[in-house]
Design a protein around this motif. Structure first.
Motif, PDB file in Angstrom:
ATOM      1  N   LEU A   1      51.220 -11.989 -15.005  1.00 44.68           N
ATOM      2  CA  LEU A   1      51.004 -12.842 -15.989  1.00 44.68           C
ATOM      3  C   LEU A   1      51.705 -12.569 -17.485  1.00 44.68           C
ATOM      4  CD1 LEU A   1      47.206 -13.302 -16.084  1.00 44.68           C
ATOM      5  CD2 LEU A   1      48.689 -14.993 -15.671  1.00 44.68           C
ATOM      6  N   LYS A   2      52.124 -11.376 -17.736  1.00 48.59           N
ATOM      7  CA  LYS A   2      52.637 -11.120 -18.839  1.00 48.59           C
ATOM      8  C   LYS A   2      54.235 -11.455 -18.938  1.00 48.59           C
ATOM      9  CE  LYS A   2      51.349  -7.503 -21.392  1.00 48.59           C
ATOM     10  NZ  LYS A   2      51.270  -6.439 -22.166  1.00 48.59           N
TER      11      LYS A   2
ATOM     12  N   LYS B   1      47.230  -8.484 -25.472  1.00 50.54           N
ATOM     13  CA  LYS B   1      45.726  -8.396 -25.153  1.00 50.54           C
ATOM     14  C   LYS B   1      45.492  -7.588 -23.896  1.00 50.54           C
ATOM     15  CE  LYS B   1      44.311 -11.618 -27.765  1.00 50.54           C
ATOM     16  NZ  LYS B   1      43.330 -11.296 -29.059  1.00 50.54           N
ATOM     17  N   THR B   2      44.480  -6.990 -23.780  1.00 52.19           N
ATOM     18  CA  THR B   2      44.317  -5.748 -22.657  1.00 52.19           C
ATOM     19  C   THR B   2      43.804  -6.722 -21.332  1.00 52.19           C
ATOM     20  OG1 THR B   2      41.742  -5.682 -23.094  1.00 52.19           O
ATOM     21  CG2 THR B   2      43.195  -4.241 -24.352  1.00 52.19           C
TER      22      THR B   2
ATOM     23  N   LEU C   1      39.916 -16.087 -19.444  1.00 51.06           N
ATOM     24  CA  LEU C   1      40.140 -16.720 -18.408  1.00 51.06           C
ATOM     25  C   LEU C   1      38.688 -17.331 -18.052  1.00 51.06           C
ATOM     26  CD1 LEU C   1      42.353 -14.467 -16.204  1.00 51.06           C
ATOM     27  CD2 LEU C   1      43.127 -16.821 -17.013  1.00 51.06           C
ATOM     28  N   THR C   2      37.718 -16.443 -18.125  1.00 49.71           N
ATOM     29  CA  THR C   2      36.301 -16.933 -17.838  1.00 49.71           C
ATOM     30  C   THR C   2      36.076 -18.073 -18.634  1.00 49.71           C
ATOM     31  OG1 THR C   2      35.680 -14.871 -16.774  1.00 49.71           O
ATOM     32  CG2 THR C   2      33.955 -16.130 -17.580  1.00 49.71           C
TER      33      THR C   2
ATOM     34  N   ILE D   1      46.048 -19.194 -20.482  1.00 48.32           N
ATOM     35  CA  ILE D   1      45.930 -18.266 -21.497  1.00 48.32           C
ATOM     36  C   ILE D   1      46.731 -18.690 -22.915  1.00 48.32           C
ATOM     37  CG2 ILE D   1      46.468 -15.657 -22.034  1.00 48.32           C
ATOM     38  CD1 ILE D   1      46.082 -15.344 -19.140  1.00 48.32           C
ATOM     39  N   ALA D   2      47.739 -19.239 -22.661  1.00 46.06           N
ATOM     40  CA  ALA D   2      48.719 -19.416 -23.908  1.00 46.06           C
ATOM     41  C   ALA D   2      47.934 -20.636 -24.507  1.00 46.06           C
ATOM     42  CB  ALA D   2      50.020 -20.016 -23.036  1.00 46.06           C
ATOM     43  N   ALA D   3      47.317 -21.727 -23.836  1.00 47.35           N
ATOM     44  CA  ALA D   3      46.873 -22.499 -24.803  1.00 47.35           C
ATOM     45  C   ALA D   3      45.658 -22.077 -25.601  1.00 47.35           C
ATOM     46  CB  ALA D   3      46.366 -23.662 -23.863  1.00 47.35           C
TER      47      ALA D   3
END
Length: 799
Positions: A8-9, A16-17, A25-26, A187-189
């Protein structure tokens, strides 16, 4: 769906950890069901260190073992007995110290202990590549480069980076999130940051010496089909980075070509398929349907009979692949493959889903095609895969990209108003925030007014086609937890006196559970062997197995299966009940009816020291049935003998000409089908009819009468064909006001009675709620009862 944190990174820049990403995500609707730390290879090389072989001499008691002194950076050197032929002094090696567990490529993990080998102490193990899971080579120990630091950890030397794997419970509507790119978009949004896609700028066509013609005959099932040829590849084992990346998400490495297609699939969400170009006869790829019944051998060496509706990828002579589902045995990539044709397509989701179901195949590719892939991703994914293949397998791009796309899929276009956004969310969000979220989700704003936005949603967002879908997107990125709960709650009271289904069901469940019953919940799919009328059964077109090929027509067999399961495990005294639907078809009209069943078998009570156990009987079941109906205040039913073929005997209660319930012992034939060898008593309620009867009940308050009730008994001789139910109906019609209850307390049949006769003793409870009854009034009631029982039922009063 499995997602790698490190992967993902590569798409987003964030500190973010893994745990923080999990929460994000949840919160955005991609529920993380589990998060676990994953090591690229089993064991993660824990306990393994870099050592230096200072001495190496032959073992005095062996012709192939060596005794070595190895410096591992500790206070003293380790003595290690080694059987590798290539071990020698001056080498830097990988050492497993005492207490380490190593995970070989093949076989079970094992621990390293201090031991004696033919008289010499061994304080560790010098490792080969396959012994620690780094490869398959077992020719000898691993000999490291001179720059390896003695005493350092092997995991650092081999640059093993721990990863985290997310298990996401992907809902069927989120086709866009079936990849690392799609997950990264959310995640980006949320973080309001940019997203980085892989760079394919270096892609180029080297020559056109191996051009393969593509002909799409079924454009409806294959709206877009892209492909190219790569010549001169070397099929071999994938490099370490590729195998490790796939291993984190549970994908087994096969070879470098197949691994690249899997890599791009999980990276971009675009399924790819690599064909051996030399197996494409005629130099032509045909996207078409073949004749019904055509036999096709798939990669798993199974011969499958094709349907005329199955879209196939073929060559000039025969099919090569089930489009979007599974490859063929002949045309796949082999170790001898030198030239490949790489396919990247956009297939119709309905067509793929039906084909996959028809053949019972479930693959990563069909999973994505069934939900809807991105039609604009095919060429990009081809370029990405081609560059990776050249990186890991060599070769030249030997054709232009063939891209058959006659009718481009248009984006979804519609308008959304700020007023509706605020109304549906329940909270006002600034216009700037709304627009930022929309644009971050790759949705284009083509026009804006003070009150509304005109949008174009990319085709890969198959779940965003209406205004309300946009509101949902805004809400999930904005954050459900950021919506304030109002302090004032408005609600309307329901004044309906009709009993709700759940209320009635809970009343029955509470009654039975309080009397020792357990509720069961069984599958609506069952086997056709249970059906007495297969023509009326709802058949499954593509059953998972022969035991799940029809919808159930009764609750009987699911209950019997539960009883058989428990009895086989020494649990014989059982009380079950179940609510469920049964299904049937007649004249192409399907129906489903809500039923409710009760089962009892074994002993009527638990074993006790002061009384013997008695087996349950028909009357135990009747008491349960009557108790349920009494609890629901259903009284206006007619009692008849049951006519059900699945019961040995029994009763049925009729209400307005319809069967309310039937009950009795289960017949031997039904018990045999379910492998039950004990007597079982079964009641089957028409729950829809029960519910309608309850809803017609009128609740009236009435004080308990302070005047006493009187009991009178009658003994009578009647024909054997006359039932107690008929006698009770006659009595209730005769005296509606004062007669409160009729019951039978003695039945006699024997040779002392006339042929065809039986003796019933009935009790009658008589009461006037307004006054005390006199003997005269009681006698008048009894005389009317005697007269009508004799007239209508032929009853002779015994004195």
């Amino acid at each position: 769906m499995k997602i790698s944190y490190n992967w993902l990174k590569e798409f987003i820049d964030t500190d973010k950890t893994p745990q923080e990403i999990s929460i994000i995500l949840t919160g955005t609707g991609l529920e993380v069901e589990s998060l676990e730390k994953v090591q690229p290879i089993p064991g993660g090389l824990e306990g393994l260190v870099i050592g230096f072989v200072k001495e190496c001499v032959a073992h005095t008691n062996s012709d192939h073992l060596h005794v070595t002194k190895v410096d591992v950076g500790g206070a003293k050197d380790l003595q290690i007995v080694c059987g590798a032929a290539n071990v020698a002094a001056g080498q830097k090696v990988v050492v497993a110290t005492v207490g380490t567990t190593i995970y070989p490529t093949v076989g079970e993990p094992f621990g390293i202990k201090k031991s004696k080998i033919r008289g010499e102490v061994s304080e560790g193990m010098i490792c080969a590549e396959d012994e620690i899971g780094l490869g398959t080579d077992h020719a000898g120990i691993m000999i490291l480069d001179e720059d390896a630091v003695v005493g350092s950890l092997a995991k650092d030397y081999f640059k093993l980076n721990d990863d985290y794997m997310y298990e996401i419970g992907l809902t069927p509507n989120r086709a866009d999130a079936t990849s690392h790119l799609g997950t990264a978009r959310d995640i980006a949004a949320f973080l309001k940051i940019g997203i980085k896609k892989p760079d394919v700028g270096e892609f180029k066509v080297d020559n056109t010496s191996r051009t393969i013609e593509v002909v799409v005959e079924n454009e409806q099932a294959s709206p877009r089909y892209s492909g190219l040829t790569i010549s001169g590849v070397e099929v071999k084992e994938s490099p370490k980075w590729l195998k490790e990346r796939l291993a984190v998400i549970g994908i087994r490495a096969i070879n470098n070509i197949v691994d690249v297609t899997n890599y791009v699939l999980h990276e971009l969400g675009q399924p790819l398929h690599a064909f051996d170009a030399d197996e494409i006869t005629g130099g032509k790829v045909l996207v078409k349907n073949y004749a019904e019944g055509t036999i096709f051998k798939t990669l798993d060496d199974a011969d499958r009979k094709l349907s005329e509706n199955d879209l196939m990828i073929g060559n000039a002579q025969e099919p090569m692949c089930i489009a979007g589902v599974f490859g063929g045995a002949k045309s796949g990539v082999k170790t001898s493959t030198v030239n490949i044709f790489l396919e990247s397509a956009y297939f119709n989701s309905v067509s793929v889903r039906k084909t996959a179901k028809r053949h019972g195949l479930k693959t990563d590719a069909s999973f994505r095609f069934e939900r809807g892939t991105d039609p604009d991703m095919t060429v990009f994914a081809l370029k990405r895969a081609a560059l990776l293949i050249q990186q890991v397998a060599g070769g030249k791009v030997s054709s232009e990209i063939s891209d058959h796309y006659p009718a481009p899929v248009a984006p979804f276009a519609f308008e959304v108003t700020y007023k509706n956004i605020d109304r549906l969310i329940g909270q006002e969000i600034t216009h700037g925030e709304i627009k930022a979220i929309i644009e971050a989700l790759d949705i284009k704003i083509v026009n804006e007014t003070a009150d509304s936005l005109s949008l174009q949603v990319p085709p890969y967002r198959v779940d965003v086609t209406r205004e309300v879908d946009i509101v949902e997107e805004i809400l999930r990125i904005y954050g459900y937890n950021n919506i304030h709960i109002p302090t004032q709650i408005r609600a309307s009271l329901n004044n309906s006196q009709k009993a709700e289904k759940d209320t009635v069901q809970n009343q029955i469940s509470d009654l039975l559970s309080a009397n020792g019953f357990n509720e069961t919940l069984s599958n609506s799919l069952t086997k056709s062997a249970y059906s007495d009328n297969l023509d009326g059964a709802v058949k499954i077109l593509n059953p998972l197995s022969s035991d799940l090929d029809v919808m159930r027509q009764t609750l009987l067999y699911s209950g019997l299966e539960a009883i058989a399961y428990n009895q086989n495990r020494r649990s014989a005294d059982l009380k079950f009940y179940e609510f469920g639907k049964v299904y049937s078809v007649k004249d192409d009209k399907y129906s489903e009816v809500q039923r409710f069943s009760v089962f009892i078998t074994g002993a009527d009570a638990a074993e006790q020291w002061n009384q013997k156990q008695k087996p349950v009987s028909f009357y135990n079941l009747k008491a349960i049935v009557d108790g349920i109906l009494q609890r629901l205040n259903i009284t206006d039913f007619v009692v008849e003998d049951a006519t059900c073929s699945k019961l040995a005997f029994g009763l049925q209660y009729m209400l307005n000409g319809k069967q309310l319930v039937k009950f009795g012992p289960v017949g031997a034939g039904a018990l045999k089908k379910a492998d039950v060898d004990k007597e079982v008593f079964y009641a089957d309620f028409n729950f829809d009819l029960v519910l309608n009867a309850v809803r017609k009940n009128v609740i009236v308050y009435q004080e308990v009468s302070k005047f006493p009730a009187v009991r009178r008994d009658l003994s009578m001789l009647i024909d054997k064909a006359v039932s107690f139910g008929q006698l009770r109906q006659i009595a209730q019609r005769t005296e509606r006001k004062l007669l409160k209850e009729v019951s039978v307390f003695d039945v006699y049949q024997g040779d002392k009675l006339p042929a065809g006769k039986k003796s019933y003793a009935l009790s009658f409870i008589i009461q006037d709620i307004e006054k005390t009854l006199t003997d005269k009034a009681i006698d008048a009631v009894m005389q009317k009862l005697i007269y009508n029982l004799g007239k209508e039922a032929g009853a002779e009063i015994r004195k």
